[in-house]
Structures are given as structure tokens and as C-alpha cells.
Write an enzyme that holds these catalytic residues in place. Sequence first.
Site, PDB file in Angstrom:
ATOM      1  N   THR A  31      48.150  32.447  28.925  1.00  0.00           N
ATOM      2  CA  THR A  31      46.825  31.779  28.466  1.00  0.00           C
ATOM      3  C   THR A  31      45.928  32.969  28.463  1.00  0.00           C
ATOM      4  O   THR A  31      45.999  33.758  29.072  1.00  0.00           O
ATOM      5  CB  THR A  31      46.428  30.689  29.485  1.00  0.00           C
ATOM      6  OG1 THR A  31      47.271  29.400  29.487  1.00  0.00           O
ATOM      7  CG2 THR A  31      45.044  30.324  29.102  1.00  0.00           C
ATOM      8  N   GLY A 102      40.832  32.788  32.889  1.00  0.00           N
ATOM      9  CA  GLY A 102      40.967  31.438  31.923  1.00  0.00           C
ATOM     10  C   GLY A 102      41.289  29.951  32.753  1.00  0.00           C
ATOM     11  O   GLY A 102      41.268  29.178  31.972  1.00  0.00           O
ATOM     12  N   GLU A 108      50.389  29.205  35.318  1.00  0.00           N
ATOM     13  CA  GLU A 108      50.971  30.581  34.875  1.00  0.00           C
ATOM     14  C   GLU A 108      51.691  31.091  36.096  1.00  0.00           C
ATOM     15  O   GLU A 108      52.880  31.697  35.896  1.00  0.00           O
ATOM     16  CB  GLU A 108      49.785  31.688  34.931  1.00  0.00           C
ATOM     17  CG  GLU A 108      49.043  31.300  33.586  1.00  0.00           C
ATOM     18  CD  GLU A 108      47.838  32.214  33.601  1.00  0.00           C
ATOM     19  OE1 GLU A 108      47.267  32.314  32.342  1.00  0.00           O
ATOM     20  OE2 GLU A 108      47.094  32.726  34.450  1.00  0.00           O
ATOM     21  N   LYS A 126      41.743  46.594  31.947  1.00  0.00           N
ATOM     22  CA  LYS A 126      42.152  45.834  32.869  1.00  0.00           C
ATOM     23  C   LYS A 126      42.753  46.595  34.125  1.00  0.00           C
ATOM     24  O   LYS A 126      42.962  46.173  35.088  1.00  0.00           O
ATOM     25  CB  LYS A 126      43.373  44.841  32.581  1.00  0.00           C
ATOM     26  CG  LYS A 126      43.020  43.941  31.173  1.00  0.00           C
ATOM     27  CD  LYS A 126      41.971  43.050  31.329  1.00  0.00           C
ATOM     28  CE  LYS A 126      41.521  42.223  30.249  1.00  0.00           C
ATOM     29  NZ  LYS A 126      42.552  41.319  29.605  1.00  0.00           N
TER      30      LYS A 126
HETATM   31  C1  5RP Z   1      44.115  32.867  32.538  1.00  0.00           C
HETATM   32  C2  5RP Z   1      44.565  34.136  32.765  1.00  0.00           C
HETATM   33  C3  5RP Z   1      44.648  35.244  31.719  1.00  0.00           C
HETATM   34  O1  5RP Z   1      45.675  35.741  31.472  1.00  0.00           O
HETATM   35  C4  5RP Z   1      43.561  36.325  32.075  1.00  0.00           C
HETATM   36  O2  5RP Z   1      42.361  35.742  32.281  1.00  0.00           O
HETATM   37  C5  5RP Z   1      43.510  37.256  30.873  1.00  0.00           C
HETATM   38  O3  5RP Z   1      42.756  36.872  29.780  1.00  0.00           O
HETATM   39  P1  5RP Z   1      42.389  37.625  28.609  1.00  0.00           P
HETATM   40  O4  5RP Z   1      43.544  37.957  27.737  1.00  0.00           O
HETATM   41  O5  5RP Z   1      41.555  36.722  27.982  1.00  0.00           O
HETATM   42  O6  5RP Z   1      41.668  38.771  29.116  1.00  0.00           O
HETATM   43  O7  5RP Z   1      44.881  34.506  33.793  1.00  0.00           O
HETATM   44  O8  5RP Z   1      44.238  32.011  33.340  1.00  0.00           O
END
Ligand code: 5RP
Length: 234
Positions: A31, A102, A108, A126
Site C-alpha cells: 500500500t 498509509g 501489510e 527513506k
Molecule cells: C502504508 C505503508 C507504506 O508502505 C509506506 O507508508 C510508504 O508509503 P509511500 O510509498 O507512499 O511512501 O506502510 O501503510
Amino acid sequence: MYQRDQDKQKSLLAKAAIEYLEKDMVLGLGTGSTIDVFISELSKVESLFSSLKIVATSKASAKKARDNRMNVVDPDKYLELDICIDGADEVDRNLSMIKGGGGALLWEKIVAYRAGKRIYLADESKQVTQLGAFPLPVEIIDYGHEWSAAAIGPLFKSVRLRKGATGNIFKTDSNNVIYDCLIKNEEKTADLSSKLSAVPGVVTSGLFDQFIDILLTCRNGAVKEISSKENVFW
Ligand code: 5RP
């Protein structure tokens, strides 16, 4: 990091991740915005995606996959997944992660536990030396959540109930709430997980330790594949 560079990296990572897929696989689909790019890229390869069975980690990802004519299946029909592909909010030099920005951390984690191979996509923004600039999401059941939040409070610098864009309390796909928690500098994240799980009402946290089989990340605009701590370069 400029938004344009980040978007470009997400696209490169998504294309690299597709290389790990084989026809007829059962795919755990993560996600987030990186995974949205992955779905878009995968939708261009009909000969591959049409044979995949997809277990989604959120209603949002399930919808996006379905909108792109992919076969989203019932998670209870496929207990073992060949592979899962997901994003991350932070990855440290030990390949531990914070996830859940998210709000899909619980599904997940469930999907990742069942996957034969776990691949995470993390653009350069990241990569961190120490987890914790990104607040740790802690998922708590709705019932009595303020008590559970008060109980975990001393473990953190601060805990804040997540709200949606309209100011309403954010609810996960399991109808739980999330507290975004700032980790104390001196706190060992390995200890945090067990301390959190001792508090009634806490469902899980966004600490993902020992989950990464392959990390796809970037350096100087190129994709790097990391499968052990020895290859970490930041
Ligand atoms: C959602 C998550 C996503 O993997 C994480 O927030 C990364 O999101 P993005 O690709 O928008 O940076 O853990 O629960």
C-alpha cells in the site's frame, strides 16, 4: 529530495520489482504511493498481470488493482503467497523499517508473514541511520483506545491520535485507530515491540524488523538491490 526525483525513483523501483514476478504467482500487494506506481507499471504488462492472483494489503490497493483489471483474491483462499512487494517509510542500516504511514500496517504485516519472498521499495528519502524521525504508527483497537494510548505514552516522546483530512479520527481497514508516536532517542526499537505488545488494546506497530528479503533502493539515480546488511551503503 525533489518531488520529481522521488517520483522518478519510485518508477525505477517499480519496474525493477516487476522483474521478480513470474506468471501464475500469488502476489501480496502493498500500500502507498510507491505501490500505486508499481500497480500502474504492472498494468502495462498484461501477459504477466493477467495470470497473477493478488492479495491486497488495503482496500485502497485492492481497488486500484481491480481498476487496472487485476485479479484480486480473497486472502483466506491463498494462505501462502509466493512474494510480496511493498513500500517503506524508513529503512535503517540494519534493514529494520518503519511502515504504516498509509495506515495499512496490520494487513501489510499479515501478508508479509505469509510471503515466500518479501521485497520492499524505498527511494533515497527513506534511507536513515536511525529509525524515528518518522513517527511510529501504533494500531490500537477502537474500544478504550484512550486508555491504551495513555498506557503506551511513557514509552515515547509523544503520542498523537491520527486524524483524517477532515479532522475525523482516522480508521484503519480493520476499523482500528492509529497513534503516531515519536520514539525516544535512547529507546531500543527491538525492546519497543515487546513492550507494546504487553499493552491490552495494542494490535501491532509499524516496526518491521527482519522482514526484508530484498530491498530495492536507489543511489545516484540508479536502482540498487540489497539482500543483506553488509551491502547497506548509507
Ligand atoms: C502504508 C505503508 C507504506 O508502505 C509506506 O507508508 C510508504 O508509503 P509511500 O510509498 O507512499 O511512501 O506502510 O501503510
